[in-house]
Design a protein around this motif. Structure first.
Motif, PDB file in Angstrom:
ATOM      1  N   TYR A  70       0.702  -1.208   0.084  1.00 59.36           N
ATOM      2  CA  TYR A  70      -0.103   0.108  -0.005  1.00 59.36           C
ATOM      3  C   TYR A  70       0.971   1.389   0.029  1.00 59.36           C
ATOM      4  CZ  TYR A  70      -3.584  -3.413   1.888  1.00 59.36           C
ATOM      5  OH  TYR A  70      -4.159  -4.581   2.044  1.00 59.36           O
ATOM      6  N   GLU A 115       1.210   4.029  -2.786  1.00 58.94           N
ATOM      7  CA  GLU A 115       0.902   5.434  -2.717  1.00 58.94           C
ATOM      8  C   GLU A 115       1.933   6.260  -3.335  1.00 58.94           C
ATOM      9  OE1 GLU A 115      -0.160   8.370   1.145  1.00 58.94           O
ATOM     10  OE2 GLU A 115       0.573   6.147   1.302  1.00 58.94           O
ATOM     11  N   THR A 120      -5.304   1.631  -0.704  1.00 59.18           N
ATOM     12  CA  THR A 120      -3.999   2.541  -1.271  1.00 59.18           C
ATOM     13  C   THR A 120      -4.571   3.696  -1.531  1.00 59.18           C
ATOM     14  OG1 THR A 120      -3.050   0.711  -2.384  1.00 59.18           O
ATOM     15  CG2 THR A 120      -2.375   2.578  -3.025  1.00 59.18           C
TER      16      THR A 120
END
Length: 622
Positions: free
Chosen positions: A239, A243, A278
C-alpha cells in the motif's frame, strides 16, 4: 425440482451469432442456441482431416458490445471495460529458444493491433541494441497506424528496470508512438529485497518513487509501475509503495504474481485490498500479471478482474518464462462467455482474429501449443467419443460452449480459391492478405519464386504451406550466410556424408564436406567447418505442416554459443543466450540446414550488433 433445474440462468452456448431454430421438437431452445451444419462434425471426428480443412478467417467485429472507451492513461470512463495488455513480444519471448527476428516481431505486433489489444509491450529495449531497434520500429509503424474498423491505435510499451539507463532506452524506443508507455518495476517481497536486491524497504521505496518521477520528467505521459513478486509481498508495504509511485506520476499499477504462487481467492483478495487501502488509487488503473507455475494464471487473472483490476496482462497461447503467463485467448473468451457472472465486464478484443494470431505466434516463436490447449488447440473443437459425436450430430450446443466462428475458425474457403502451380500473383497476393500478411513487392517476388518451386511438386498448396514458406523466405534474420547447395548420402551400406556450399557475407562461395551419424548430422558438421562458430545444438524438431508424402517439412532448432551479453529483464544478470531458427523445404535435409543457418545468422547478427553498439553494459543492480 426439474423446473428449477431447467430455469438455471447458465447459458449453454456462448456464440454471439444470431440464433436460428433447431428441430421443431425443441422450439423453446431456438432462442438459446445457434444452428450449425453437420459437415463440421464429420471433420471433428477425424482430427487430422479437421486440421487440414480448418483455417483462420477474420470477419468484422460484432456490434453486440459497447464501443471501446477513449484512451486516457489513468482512468477508464466505462467501469466495465477491461484493458488487455499483451506481453507476447516481451515476456513471451523470454521462453527458452523463442527469440524472434525484428521483422517477425513487427508482423506479430501488426496482428496484435488487428486483434484489438489495448497495449502492446513490445520488448525490453535496454536488453540489447537489436531489441531497442525492434521496439522502435513497432512504435513507429504500429503505434501510429489505426487498426480495425474503430480506428484503434494501441499503446506501445517498453519494459525497464528502476534505473535511468533502462528508462532512457525504453523512452527512446517508444517515444515515436502516438501513445507511448514506460513500464518500470522493482521487487517488493522480503525474499527478493533481502537476497536479490540487498536493499532495505526504505531504499526500494525511494528508488521506485525517483524512477517513476524520472520517467514522467522525460515527457512520457503514461507510466506503469510493477512491484515485482507482489503476491508474496507484505500488504502494508505494498500500500505504501503504491501510494508513493502514484504521487510520483504512475498511471497504472500492475500487481504481478511473479512466481505463480497465489490461489484465485488469495489473488482476488489482494486486488480488492489494494483497491480499498491504497491512498490515491482512484488516480490509477489496477492491473494484473499472473504467471502459470501452478496452472492458475487464467483463474487468478479473472479473480483479479472481478475484484477491480481493469487491465489484464496476458500473452498469446500463454507463452512466457517457466510455465508461461495467463493466456489471452482463455481470459478474453472466459470474459465473453461468462460476462453475466463477471459483473458485465467486456474487452475491445475482436475474437475472430484469435486463431490467426495464435497460429502466427506459434510459427514465429517456434512454440507450438499442445493439441488439448483451451480455445486454440488442434483438438479444442474435435469430438471423437461416440457419445459426444451423437450429441453433436443432434445439436452442436451439447458439447461446444463456444462457436468456432467466434475465434475465426471456419470450415470453408470463402472465395473458393485453391492454390496450385497455375495460380498467379494476384491469387497468391489475395491469399496472403486473407491470412493477415503484408509484405513488400520485393519480398513478395522472393516468396513467389519459392511458392512456384513448391507448387510444381505439389498438387495443392495449403494455408499451412504458405505460412511455412513465408517464415522460411521472408521472416528470417539478416542474411549473413546463405545456402547455395547441399547434397547428402545415407543408408545401411556405409557412413552418411554431406557436402554443403554456402555463400559468405562477401559473396564468396565456400564448400564443406563431412561425415556423420546421419545426413543431418553430417550436413551440420559441414556447415560448422565453413562458418567456424562454436555452437551447441540444444533442440532439434521437425514437423510436417500438411499431410501426404509431398508435405513440406518445417524444422526448428535451438543453438547456444559463446554469447553472454544478453540481459535478463528481472535479474539484470547476463546469460548465455539461445537462438532459434526455422527452415522449410520438401527435402528434410535441406529444411534442416536452412533452420541451422537461420539460428547461426541470428547469432551472428546479435554479436555484430553488440560489437557495433557504443553503449557499454552496466553492472547495475536493481
Amino acid at each position: 425440482m426439474a423446473s428449477s433445474l431447467l430455469s438455471s440462468p447458465a447459458k449453454p452456448y456462448c456464440s454471439t451469432k444470431t440464433p436460428a431454430p433447431i428441430a421443431s421438437r425443441f422450439p423453446s431452445a431456438s432462442s438459446r442456441f445457434a444452428a450449425h451444419g453437420l459437415a463440421a462434425v464429420a471433420a471433428g471426428a477425424n482430427p487430422s482431416a479437421r486440421r487440414s480443412r480448418l483455417r483462420a478467417l477474420p470477419r468484422p467485429a460484432r456490434a453486440s458490445l459497447p464501443r471501446r472507451p477513449e484512451y486516457v492513461p489513468s482512468r477508464i470512463d466505462d467501469p466495465n471495460y477491461v484493458r488487455i495488455f499483451d506481453t507476447t513480444l516481451r515476456d513471451g519471448e523470454q521462453s527458452p529458444g523463442a527469440t524472434m527476428t525484428s521483422s517477425e516481431k513487427l508482423v506479430v505486433a501488426r496482428q496484435l493491433a488487428r486483434l484489438g489489444v489495448d497495449i502492446i509491450e513490445a520488448g525490453f529495449p535496454a536488453s540489447s541494441p537489436d531489441d531497442l531497434d525492434a521496439v522502435r520500429s513497432i512504435a513507429i509503424e504500429v503505434g501510429n497506424t489505426p487498426a480495425g474498423e474503430d480506428g484503434h491505435v494501441p499503446v506501445i510499451c517498453g519494459l525497464s528496470r528502476c534505473n535511468k539507463r533502462d528508462i532512457d532506452a525504453a523512452w527512446e524506443a517508444v517515444r515515436h508512438a502516438r501513445r507511448p508507455r514506460i513500464h518500470t518495476f522493482i521487487a517488493t517481497s522480503e525474499i527478493h529485497m533481502q537476497h536479490k536486491l540487498r536493499k532495505t524497504p526504505e531504499q526500494v521505496v525511494a528508488i521506485a518513487r525517483e524512477m517513476v518521477a524520472y520517467a514522467r520528467s522525460l515527457g512520457c505521459p503514461d507510466v506503469e509501475f510493477s512491484p515485482e513478486d507482489a503476491g508474496r509481498s507484505n500488504r502494508e508495504f505494498l500500500y505504501h509503495i503504491l501510494e508513493e509511485v502514484i504521487k510520483a506520476g504512475a498511471t497504472t499499477l500492475n500487481i504481478p504474481d511473479t512466481v505463480g504462487y497465489t490461489l484465485p481467492y488469495e489473488f482476488g483478495n489482494l486486488i480488492a485490498d489494494i483497491k480499498a487501502n491504497t491512498p490515491g488509487i482512484e488516480n490509477a488503473i489496477i492491473s494484473t500479471h499472473c504467471q502459470n507455475d501452478l496452472g492458475l494464471a487464467t483463474a487468478n487473472t479473472l479473480a483479479g478482474a472481478r475484484a477491480g483490476a481493469r487491465q489484464l496482462e496476458v500473452t498469446i497461447n500463454g507463452i512466457g518464462e517457466r510455465a508461461g503467463n495467463a493466456s489471452l485467448e482463455e481470459v478474453v473468451m472466459a470474459i465473453k462467455c461468462r460476462r453475466e457472472l463477471l459483473d458485465g465486464l467486456y474487452t475491445g478484443i475482436n475474437s475472430q482474429h484469435i486463431t490467426m494470431t495464435s497460429k502466427m505466434v506459434q510459427e514465429h516463436s517456434g512454440l507450438h501449443v499442445q493439441p488439448h490447449k483451451a480455445i486454440v488447440g488442434a483438438n479444442a473443437f474435435a469430438h471423437e467419443s461416440g457419445i459426444h459425436q451423437d450429441g453433436m450430430l443432434k445439436y452442436k450446443g451439447t458439447y461446444e460452449i463456444i462457436s468456432p466462428d467466434d475465434i475465426g475458425l471456419t470450415r470453408a474457403n470463402e472465395f473458393g480459391i485453391v492454390l496450385g502451380k497455375l495460380s498467379g500473383r494476384h491469387a497468391v497476393r489475395s491469399k496472403l492478405a486473407e491470412l493477415g500478411y503484408e509484405i513488400s513487392d520485393k519480398e513478395f517476388e522472393d516468396f513467389f519464386k519459392r511458392y512456384k518451386e513448391v507448387a510444381e511438386k505439389k498438387k495443392r498448396v495449403t494455408d499451412e504451406d504458405i505460412e511455412a514458406l513465408l517464415s522460411d523466405e521472408i521472416f528470417q534474420p539478416k542474411v549473413i550466410w546463405s545456402l547455395a547447395d547441399v547434397q547428402a548420402t545415407c543408408g545401411t551400406l556405409g557412413l552418411s556424408t554431406a557436402t554443403v556450399k554456402l555463400i559468405a557475407p562477401d559473396g564468396e562461395k565456400k564448400i564443406g564436406c563431412s561425415v556423420g551419424t546421419g545426413p543431418v548430422d553430417a550436413a551440420y558438421k559441414a556447415v560448422d567447418q565453413i562458418i567456424q562458430i562454436p555452437t551447441v545444438l540444444r533442440e532439434y524438431g521437425m514437423t510436417s505442416v500438411t499431410e501426404g508424402i509431398d508435405a513440406i517439412a518445417t524444422t526448428r532448432v535451438v543453438v547456444t554459443g559463446d554469447v553472454s551479453s544478453a540481459k535478463h529483464p528481472l535479474t539484470g544478470h547476463t546469460f548465455n543466450r539461445a537462438f532459434s531458427g526455422s527452415g522449410a523445404d520438401m527435402d528434410i535435409v535441406v529444411s534442416s540446414v536452412r533452420a541451422y543457418l537461420s539460428a547461426l545468422n541470428k547469432m551472428c547478427s546479435f554479436v555484430g550488433a553488440l560489437k557495433a553498439s557504443s553503449e557499454v553494459p552496466e553492472n547495475q543492480s536493481v
